[in-house]
Enzyme design. Structure first.
Site, PDB file in Angstrom:
ATOM      1  N   ASP A 313       8.669   3.773   2.804  1.00 49.43           N
ATOM      2  CA  ASP A 313      10.072   3.992   3.129  1.00 49.43           C
ATOM      3  C   ASP A 313      10.852   2.899   2.395  1.00 49.43           C
ATOM      4  O   ASP A 313      10.327   1.811   2.172  1.00 49.43           O
ATOM      5  CB  ASP A 313      10.270   3.890   4.646  1.00 49.43           C
ATOM      6  N   THR A 315      14.342   1.625   3.030  1.00 51.10           N
ATOM      7  CA  THR A 315      15.183   0.714   3.807  1.00 51.10           C
ATOM      8  C   THR A 315      14.367  -0.107   4.794  1.00 51.10           C
ATOM      9  O   THR A 315      13.670   0.445   5.640  1.00 51.10           O
ATOM     10  CB  THR A 315      16.260   1.523   4.562  1.00 51.10           C
ATOM     11  N   ASP A 513       9.498   1.468   8.679  1.00 49.30           N
ATOM     12  CA  ASP A 513      10.015   0.575   9.720  1.00 49.30           C
ATOM     13  C   ASP A 513      10.909   1.262  10.726  1.00 49.30           C
ATOM     14  O   ASP A 513      11.131   0.754  11.810  1.00 49.30           O
ATOM     15  CB  ASP A 513      10.804  -0.571   9.070  1.00 49.30           C
TER      16      ASP A 513
END
Length: 621
Positions: A313, A315, A513
């Protein structure tokens, strides 16, 4: 049988440790003849460690005709007791229970994060009726209801904005780091957070059809699809039992010496085999812990050794997840970069918008004092207007400048290059004239590019899956040297990509996250969550949590997992070889049950020592 299973489970790990300590002391007393008792002290080990093994073997045979390693161990225990080789029986029981305890400690149960997703589900909604506004339970909202959402509230159901403008934090659904401006006609999702202006919306998807409920179902279905790896000793147990019984029976018939047959059963017990996997896994978990990884699933490293792709991912994983000013660009206003930056920071000083805060923070980091605005007004979904140093400053999107009669076409033309890089822009007008723009972007972690290179060097392909738009994803992927990426990913898109890869035989490790990553972390062959900046739900969904968010250690974890599998295979090969050599010696009468049990001890110790090398292992560079 259920009552028996409850009895065996009573006391948990504390009971198992206590029994092992007492059994170990009793075996030492038996071997050294320390206690003048009317019975052999080894009987303490036989009762505390051996009886549970026999009961578990009986339960497995009766309920599912499950022939595991426990069956052979039970036969060896009973046979040893019959011929009065009490120490051999107690010693085998002790080693087997020690292996079982190590395995229980290794295979930690993942904590479910689904209840935390449920907590994100809005409890109430404000429904607008001809009589006025009323507060109702969110689950009673019907399609077509008109709802009002105030600043700071969570959107109760999926819908379309009918009046008002605002900025929505969509991180729960897309993981996108920057809030998204919304106006009339734009769709909003349940579970996302309204940051500034109030708005009225029409409900379009409610109850089980809403976005947050679909997220919960995705996590549940992804979790159900991940099979556990069965213990290797149990997988081989059926054949081991058959071979051991055959060898013991033939030896007894040929030699007419039952002690040789019992010795065969004792040395055939897969003690070192049972310890081969859990000791290596526990040592590797200890190594991983020292490098900032919390391994939450016992078989996670075993699965990690077989992955071929690592999906990231963007971000919060490869980037910090917070916007920073990337460029200050005066355009045709005669202002310097510093002067334009100062006016923009002054205008944004009282803003609560993340972009505004980033502008102020960036200006302060340069060691400058932000000028105080004389007047300030925030325009949700558009920008801010303020008076700074006697000048009227407008900072926002092109629509706001157009409303104030400012032609921003020249600014937009100059800014195209930054838009192509995925930056978010704040256009500035001073005293009614276009003055320039600020470009903000998510900041790449300084060690991200090197991590990607090392992941590729470890023989694994890096892939970027992000909820950000195409330009931002392409720019980050090019900057980090990632060839494969997919932008605009919702949770179900990440899940679908992982499913396609794994169905094609390419095992995937997902690193993420956000809450939106939870289904993908569950579905992937291995899920790794950023434990420091990540959400609790993402951490609970993952097999491994990166506690300090230092992704530089990820290549070490990949190599460690493969090294652990090499160690396990060496342990298994050694233990099987030892077993067969011991069998030959038992058949010829060279070994008796006690010596056979001691051979087992030696084999088990060597397996543990070999596994212990993993505690400090690191690939030399």
């Amino acid at each position: 049988m259920e009552a028996l299973e409850r009895f065996l489970a009573w006391g948990g790990v504390k009971k198992d440790v206590t029994c092992l300590v007492l059994s170990g002391l009793s075996l030492i007393a038996s071997m050294l003849h320390l206690l003048p008792l009317p019975f052999d002290p080894a009987w303490v080990a036989i009762i505390l460690c051996g009886v549970p093994i026999i009961l578990e073997a009986v339960i497995g045979l009766v309920t599912a005709f499950d022939i595991k390693a426990d069956v052979l161990v039970s036969m060896a225990l009973i046979a040893s007791v019959i011929i009065r080789e009490d120490f051999a029986a107690g010693e085998v029981a002790f080693i087997m229970q020690l292996g079982a305890l190590l395995e229980d400690l290794t295979v930690a149960r993942a904590r479910a994060g689904i209840e935390k997703l449920v907590h994100l589900t809005p409890r109430t909604a404000r429904r607008l009726t001809p009589q006025g506004e009323e507060t109702i339970p969110a689950e009673t909202v019907q399609v077509g209801d008109l709802l009002r959402v105030l600043p700071g509230e969570t959107v109760p159901v999926d819908g379309v904005i009918r009046s008002g403008q605002t900025s929505i934090n969509q991180a729960v659904m897309t993981g996108e780091s920057l809030p998204v401006d919304k106006g009339v006609g734009d769709s909003v999702s349940s579970g996302t957070v309204n940051q500034f202006g109030s708005f009225d919306m029409e409900a379009t998807r409610v109850g089980e059809d809403s976005s947050i409920q679909r997220m919960i179902r995705l996590v549940q279905s992804a979790d159900a699809g991940k099979a556990k790896i069965v213990g290797l000793a149990d997988r081989w147990a059926t054949w081991v039992v058959v071979i051991a019984l055959s060898a013991a029976a033939i030896t007894w018939l040929v030699t007419d010496q039952i002690i040789r047959a019992v010795t065969i059963l004792v040395v055939f017990c897969p003690c070192a085999l049972v310890l081969a996997t859990p000791t290596a896994i526990m040592a590797a978990i200890g190594n991983a812990t020292k490098h900032g990884f919390l391994v939450r699933e016992g078989d996670a490293l075993e699965r990690l050794a077989s992955v071929q792709q690592v999906t990231f991912d963007k971000t919060g994983t490869l980037t910090f997840g917070t916007p920073r000013v990337a460029a200050v660009c005066p355009v045709g206003s005669g202002l310097t970069e510093t002067a334009l930056y100062a006016l923009a920071a002054g205008a944004e000083l009282r803003s609560e918008h993340p972009l505004g805060k980033a502008v102020v923070q960036g200006f302060r980091e340069k060691g400058s004092t932000v000028p105080e605005p004389e007047q300030f007004s925030m325009l949700p979904g558009r920008g801010v207007e303020a008076t700074v140093n006697g000048q009227t400053v407008i900072a926002g999107n092109p629509e706001l400048l157009a409303e104030r009669g400012v032609d921003s076409q020249a600014l937009q033309t100059q800014a195209e290059g930054y838009l192509d890089q995925g930056c978010t822009l704040i256009y500035i007008a001073v005293d009614g004239h276009p003055a320039g723009f600020l470009a903000l972007s998510d900041t790449v972690r300084p060690d991200a590019a090197d991590t990607i290179r090392q992941v590729r060097a470890a023989g694994v392909t890096p892939v970027l899956l992000t909820g950000d738009h195409e330009n931002a994803a392409w720019h980050i992927a090019r900057q980090l040297g990632i060839d494969a990426f997919q932008a605009g990913c919702l949770p179900e898109d990440k899940l679908a990509w992982i499913d396609r890869s794994q169905q094609a035989g390419r095992m995937v490790c997902m690193v993420g996250d956000g809450i939106n990553d939870a289904p993908a972390l569950k579905r992937a062959h291995v899920g790794i969550a950023m434990g420091g900046v990540g959400s609790d739900i993402a951490v609970d969904a993952a097999d491994i949590a990166l506690v300090n968010d230092d992704i530089r250690e990820l290549p070490h974890l990949l190599r460690l997992a493969r090294r652990m599998m090499i160690t396990i295979k060496c342990n298994l090969t050694f233990s099987m070889t030892l077993n067969f050599v011991a069998i030959v010696l038992a058949i010829t009468g060279i070994l008796n049950p006690v010596v056979g049990a001691l051979v087992h001890n030696a084999g088990s110790v060597l397996v543990i020592v070999n596994s212990a090398f993993l505690l400090t292992w690191r690939k030399r560079t």
